[in-house]
Design an enzyme around this catalytic site. Structure first.
Site, mmCIF file in Angstrom:
data_model
loop_
_atom_site.group_PDB
_atom_site.id
_atom_site.type_symbol
_atom_site.label_atom_id
_atom_site.label_comp_id
_atom_site.label_asym_id
_atom_site.label_seq_id
_atom_site.Cartn_x
_atom_site.Cartn_y
_atom_site.Cartn_z
ATOM 1 N N ASP A 222 53.197 2.049 59.855
ATOM 2 C CA ASP A 222 54.091 2.681 58.859
ATOM 3 C C ASP A 222 53.430 2.697 57.409
ATOM 4 O OD1 ASP A 222 56.610 3.172 57.681
ATOM 5 O OD2 ASP A 222 57.165 1.193 57.305
ATOM 6 N N GLU B 123 54.226 7.208 61.282
ATOM 7 C CA GLU B 123 55.295 8.081 60.754
ATOM 8 C C GLU B 123 55.002 9.381 59.921
ATOM 9 O OE1 GLU B 123 59.412 6.054 59.561
ATOM 10 O OE2 GLU B 123 58.051 6.448 57.538
ATOM 11 N N ASP C 51 58.280 -3.556 57.262
ATOM 12 C CA ASP C 51 57.191 -2.680 57.625
ATOM 13 C C ASP C 51 56.446 -2.719 58.905
ATOM 14 O OD1 ASP C 51 57.025 -1.428 54.725
ATOM 15 O OD2 ASP C 51 57.078 -3.414 54.744
#
Length: 174
Positions: free
Chosen positions: A7, A67, A140
């Site tokens: 992330d 991501e 995260d």
């Protein structure tokens, strides 16, 4: 298969590594690479890159799920995240780890079965799928583990294998 979920961020880059076998998942390690707020931005990027290099060398994933970027209101923050993402992608490429990119909606769909799930629902399902005693912290890291699970779900699907397109050394979903 050992999968690294990432992330990206420039203050906190979450990571999570899982072992995926026959539709089940086992956590290997998770956490975050953090950088201090007052530090010069170039040095922060260097710390993220070096942190990724160390993780890749120590954990040796066979795939990385990152991501995809999307911008909402704050374009300035988005640019910084994009720059952090760039050094992460560089570290992956240099380590020879195949890259797979997923949107937040794809992650939510894979982990909860609903593409518009709330963040807490994704975190709770991540905890359950990995048989963890609590929701991983920081957030995260939980998001990174969800990304790794998403790739585990997608990589095991024959439909997914048929939908992949190689493009300039990276793999993305059509």
């Amino acid at each position: 298969m050992r999968i690294l979920g990432i992330d990206p961020g420039y203050a906190i880059t979450g990571y999570g590594v899982i072992e995926a076998r026959n539709g089940s998942y086992c956590p290997v390690e998770y956490g975050a690479v953090t950088t201090p707020a007052g530090e010069e931005f170039g040095l922060r990027l260097k710390e993220i890159y070096e942190g990724m290099e160390q993780l890749l060398a120590a954990l040796r994933p066979r795939a990385a799920a990152v991501e995809k970027l999307y911008f909402t209101n704050n374009k300035t923050t988005g640019i910084g995240v994009a720059e952090a993402r760039g050094v992460i992608l560089l570290a992956l490429a240099q380590a020879g780890v195949p890259l797979y990119e997923y949107t937040p909606m794809q992650v939510k769909q894979a982990v909860t079965g609903y593409g518009k799930a709330q963040k807490h629902q994704v975190q709770e399902m991540t905890r359950r799928l990995l048989s963890l005693p609590g929701i991983p912290k920081p957030d995260d890291a939980a998001d990174a583990l969800a990304l790794a699970i998403c790739h585990g779900q997608a990589a095991g699907s024959s439909l997914r294998r048929g939908m992949l397109m190689k493009n300039g050394g990276k793999t993305s979903v059509l």
